[in-house]
Design a protein around this motif. Structure first.
Motif, PDB file in Angstrom:
ATOM      1  N   GLU A  36      31.083 102.324 -15.128  1.00 13.55           N
ATOM      2  CA  GLU A  36      31.751 101.507 -15.776  1.00 13.55           C
ATOM      3  C   GLU A  36      31.771 100.568 -16.192  1.00 13.55           C
ATOM      4  O   GLU A  36      31.856  99.920 -16.999  1.00 13.55           O
ATOM      5  N   ALA A  37      30.667  99.738 -14.905  1.00 14.78           N
ATOM      6  CA  ALA A  37      30.233  98.395 -15.094  1.00 14.78           C
ATOM      7  C   ALA A  37      29.716  98.160 -16.805  1.00 14.78           C
ATOM      8  O   ALA A  37      29.800  97.361 -17.621  1.00 14.78           O
ATOM      9  N   ASP A  38      28.560  99.278 -17.129  1.00  7.83           N
ATOM     10  CA  ASP A  38      27.680  98.861 -18.188  1.00  7.83           C
ATOM     11  C   ASP A  38      28.251  98.951 -19.174  1.00  7.83           C
ATOM     12  O   ASP A  38      27.971  99.059 -20.524  1.00  7.83           O
ATOM     13  N   GLN A  43      30.672  97.323 -24.001  1.00  4.20           N
ATOM     14  CA  GLN A  43      31.932  96.724 -24.364  1.00  4.20           C
ATOM     15  C   GLN A  43      32.713  95.460 -25.308  1.00  4.20           C
ATOM     16  O   GLN A  43      32.849  94.560 -25.862  1.00  4.20           O
ATOM     17  N   CYS A  44      32.504  94.558 -24.310  1.00  4.93           N
ATOM     18  CA  CYS A  44      32.934  92.524 -24.259  1.00  4.93           C
ATOM     19  C   CYS A  44      32.065  92.145 -24.956  1.00  4.93           C
ATOM     20  O   CYS A  44      32.592  91.077 -25.296  1.00  4.93           O
ATOM     21  N   GLN A 131      37.631  95.139 -16.650  1.00  8.18           N
ATOM     22  CA  GLN A 131      38.835  93.827 -15.478  1.00  8.18           C
ATOM     23  C   GLN A 131      38.007  92.401 -15.679  1.00  8.18           C
ATOM     24  O   GLN A 131      38.282  91.245 -16.482  1.00  8.18           O
ATOM     25  N   VAL A 132      37.624  92.069 -14.896  1.00 12.57           N
ATOM     26  CA  VAL A 132      36.569  90.857 -14.490  1.00 12.57           C
ATOM     27  C   VAL A 132      35.395  91.264 -15.575  1.00 12.57           C
ATOM     28  O   VAL A 132      35.112  89.909 -16.231  1.00 12.57           O
ATOM     29  N   ALA A 133      34.739  91.892 -16.389  1.00  8.89           N
ATOM     30  CA  ALA A 133      34.194  91.496 -17.650  1.00  8.89           C
ATOM     31  C   ALA A 133      34.461  91.004 -18.569  1.00  8.89           C
ATOM     32  O   ALA A 133      34.224  90.113 -19.516  1.00  8.89           O
ATOM     33  N   ARG A 134      35.853  91.652 -18.868  1.00  6.07           N
ATOM     34  CA  ARG A 134      36.357  91.097 -20.144  1.00  6.07           C
ATOM     35  C   ARG A 134      36.916  89.486 -20.048  1.00  6.07           C
ATOM     36  O   ARG A 134      36.662  88.424 -20.467  1.00  6.07           O
ATOM     37  N   VAL A 135      37.347  89.063 -18.432  1.00 11.39           N
ATOM     38  CA  VAL A 135      37.715  87.489 -18.243  1.00 11.39           C
ATOM     39  C   VAL A 135      35.506  86.953 -17.971  1.00 11.39           C
ATOM     40  O   VAL A 135      35.934  86.274 -18.889  1.00 11.39           O
TER      41      VAL A 135
END
Length: 150
Positions: A36-38, A43-44, A131-135
């Motif tokens: 999920e993180a990768d 994506q971000c 969620q945190v990646a988008r931020v």
């Protein structure tokens, strides 16, 4: 020979978001869904960083780097550096260098990490979840627009 004028921001009023220490302890690492993180990172990066830098004339170079030639003929280089041991954090590096450098080793003569440039500290951003990646990526894009691209 070109003179390069480098003005470091004096006192930063930039608000950092999504940043954290770049290393995680073992129990934190165990709680991360690496896939999920990768996926969130990819994506971000595409949504925020690719869009921003490509619109400013940069070209992609390898997986996480971008280059362009500026008006005075220097090669501008920007990359996202992932933390090496799987903590799912990253930092931004940028530099400028002459296209021709008569040395055996490539030297990044004018360069910084984004956090060091803005506030004098090594800042790493988190992408452990979507969620945190988008931020994090929105924050990095804003910082790039405000401090590096000008």
């Amino acid at each position: 020979m070109f003179k390069i004028f480098h003005k470091k921001p004096t006192k930063s009023s930039f608000f950092f978001a999504g940043n954290r220490p770049h290393i995680r302890v073992e129990n934190e690492l165990a709680g991360i869904n690496k896939e999920e993180a990768d996926n969130a990172f990819k994506q971000c990066k595409k949504e925020f960083i690719d869009t921003l830098l490509l619109s400013h004339g940069f070209c992609k170079y390898k997986t996480r780097a971008y280059v362009r030639i500026n008006p005075i003929g220097l090669l501008e280089y920007i990359d996202l550096q992932k933390e090496h041991y799987g903590a799912r954090t990253f930092c931004m590096n940028f530099s400028a260098m002459p296209l021709y450098w008569p040395h055996e080793v490539l030297v990044f003569t004018f360069g910084h990490r984004l956090g060091n440039y803005i506030c004098g500290k090594d800042i790493w951003w988190d992408y452990a979840s979507e969620q945190v990646a988008r931020v994090s990526f929105q924050n990095v894009a804003k910082a790039m627009e405000q401090y590096v691209l000008p």
